[in-house]
Design an enzyme around this catalytic site. Structure first.
Site, short mmCIF file in Angstrom:
data_model
loop_
_atom_site.label_atom_id
_atom_site.label_comp_id
_atom_site.label_asym_id
_atom_site.label_seq_id
_atom_site.Cartn_x
_atom_site.Cartn_y
_atom_site.Cartn_z
N ASP A 225 43.63 -11.12 5.09
CA ASP A 225 44.09 -10.48 6.31
C ASP A 225 44.62 -9.10 5.94
OD1 ASP A 225 44.67 -10.13 8.97
OD2 ASP A 225 46.64 -11.08 8.84
N GLU A 312 38.20 -10.07 8.63
CA GLU A 312 37.96 -9.76 10.04
C GLU A 312 37.12 -8.50 10.13
OE1 GLU A 312 41.43 -10.95 13.06
OE2 GLU A 312 42.15 -9.95 11.26
N ASP A 394 51.58 -13.72 8.49
CA ASP A 394 50.39 -13.17 7.84
C ASP A 394 49.63 -14.21 7.01
OD1 ASP A 394 50.91 -10.68 8.92
OD2 ASP A 394 52.19 -10.09 7.24
#
Ligand SMILES: [Zn+2]
Length: 412
Positions: A225, A312, A394
């Site tokens: 992330d 992502e 996170d």
């Protein structure tokens, strides 16, 4: 229609022989003589001139006739006759490939615009445009001579360059002379008082064997992330770790942002302005190098330890529209980092999985799958109302990214 063969096309042809292409870049600092420097600067100017002329003519053509003025037509019908015109003879003095590349850059700018990746192409100003031009390989016109430490470039002939330091990861320069290696293009640029050539290299190598899905070790699938405070937050399945931007990098980026803010207060073109600008460019280059170095090391480590990396997908358009400097630096950094991961993974037959950027990675409880719709950006830690699992925001997100990647691959 462009006649340029894409990497995909070339790979299709090589597949039958059990081979494939490997593409990479190599940047060399060059030391042009005074004469060469003059010619380089002339070429910057001519490329910019042709770029602007084609862009302007193409715009006019479209608004007058609603048709597109294509590169190949423009080259034959406008650009080449233009070189013969009185007062424009300077166009003949410079590398003709640079002028062709300028036309192609307009075409590329249009196609990026049509793909919604960038704004409408703009004219290049003498003051603000990047000082660079592109030249293409044809008939051995770009050659590196390692013994003489010179690079041969169209029109410039032999230019001295600095031999990069040799280490485990930087032996690309030695590959250049090999028969399987080809330089496809070169970009000559100036940053401050320094000159560089960045080469695009194509190497034919034996086909890299792709890791098969049923041979993937689940403990070697990692979700990453992108953090606000940390550079990245990774899940390696058992324990998790966060990697901060190194302190030196944070410091120089702060310095950079401060200097950048000061610049508009100085009078444009004044001595102080130019001095500040030069300093800014230098720090820009330093920071970019430091950042690149940090990202190379980190990506290498992650790739050595893992087989699949899940991230992502970034919204490029959103990145461009964001005018906050700090945010855009971190976004651009992440974007580059993902490209590093991608090619390094591919070189080893490993895989990068990109998940939809609208996937609710932060809000799902990785333990039971419940969505916490109340979660706000300021909640750094939270407890799932259903299963009572405590979460670091996170780390939970990176675990969800990993799970989503596994779902996409059909591994769960
Ligand atoms: Zn839960």
């Amino acid at each position: 229609m462009s006649m340029r063969l894409t990497v995909k096309d070339k790979n299709k042809l090589l597949l039958d022989e059990g081979k494939q292409l490997l593409n990479y870049g190599l940047v060399l600092r060059i030391y042009p003589s005074e004469e060469q420097e003059t010619l380089i600067n002339k070429t910057f100017g001519c490329s910019r001139f042709i770029y602007n002329k084609y862009l302007s003519d193409r715009k006019d053509c479209f608004s007058n006739t609603k048709t597109t003025l294509r590169v190949n037509n423009y080259k034959a019908e406008v650009m080449n006759p233009l070189k013969q015109k009185k007062g424009l003879e300077f166009l003949k003095e410079v590398d003709k490939f640079a002028l062709e590349a300028a036309l192609e850059n307009v075409e590329d700018a249009y196609s990026r615009f049509f793909k919604h990746q960038t704004n409408f192409p703009r004219f290049k100003s003498k003051k603000h445009a990047k000082k660079s031009y592109t030249t293409k390989y044809t008939n051995d016109n770009i050659r590196v001579d390692l013994d003489k430490v010179v690079i041969r470039l169209p029109k410039l002939k032999e230019v001295l360059f600095a031999l990069p330091k040799q280490n485990k990861t930087n032996n690309k320069i030695l590959n250049i002379g090999k028969e399987t290696t080809k330089i496809t293009k070169a970009i000559i640029s100036q940053k401050g008082t320094r000159y560089y050539v960045s080469l695009t290299i194509e190497e034919v190598i034996p086909l890299i064997k792709k890791l098969e899905l049923n041979n993937i070790d689940n403990s070697k699938i990692i979700g990453l992330d992108m953090g606000l405070k940390d550079f990245l937050i990774a899940s390696n399945g058992r324990d998790n770790f966060k990697t901060s931007n190194p302190k030196f990098l944070r410091n120089s980026e702060k310095k950079l942002i401060k200097l950048q803010k000061k610049l508009p207060k100085k009078i444009e073109g004044s001595k102080n302005y130019l001095k500040a600008k030069e300093r800014l460019n230098l720090i820009h280059a330093q920071v970019a190098n430091q950042r690149k170095d940090f990202m190379h090391k980190l990506s290498r480590k992650l790739i050595n330890e893992n087989q699949v990396i899940v991230v992502e997908d970034l919204n490029i358009k959103g990145m461009i529209k964001n005018h906050k400097l700090a945010k855009s630096i971190s976004d651009a950094g992440w974007y580059k980092f993902v490209t590093f991961l991608k090619y390094k993974l591919e070189w080893q037959g490993k895989q990068l999985v990109k998940i939809d950027r609208f996937f609710a990675s932060s809000k799902l409880c990785n333990h039971c799958g419940t969505k916490n719709i109340m979660l706000t950006l300021s909640d750094r830690e939270w407890t799932c109302s259903k299963c009572n699992q405590k979460h670091d925001r996170d780390i939970n997100a990176s675990l969800n990214i990993r799970s989503e990647g596994m779902r996409i691959l059909g591994l769960v």
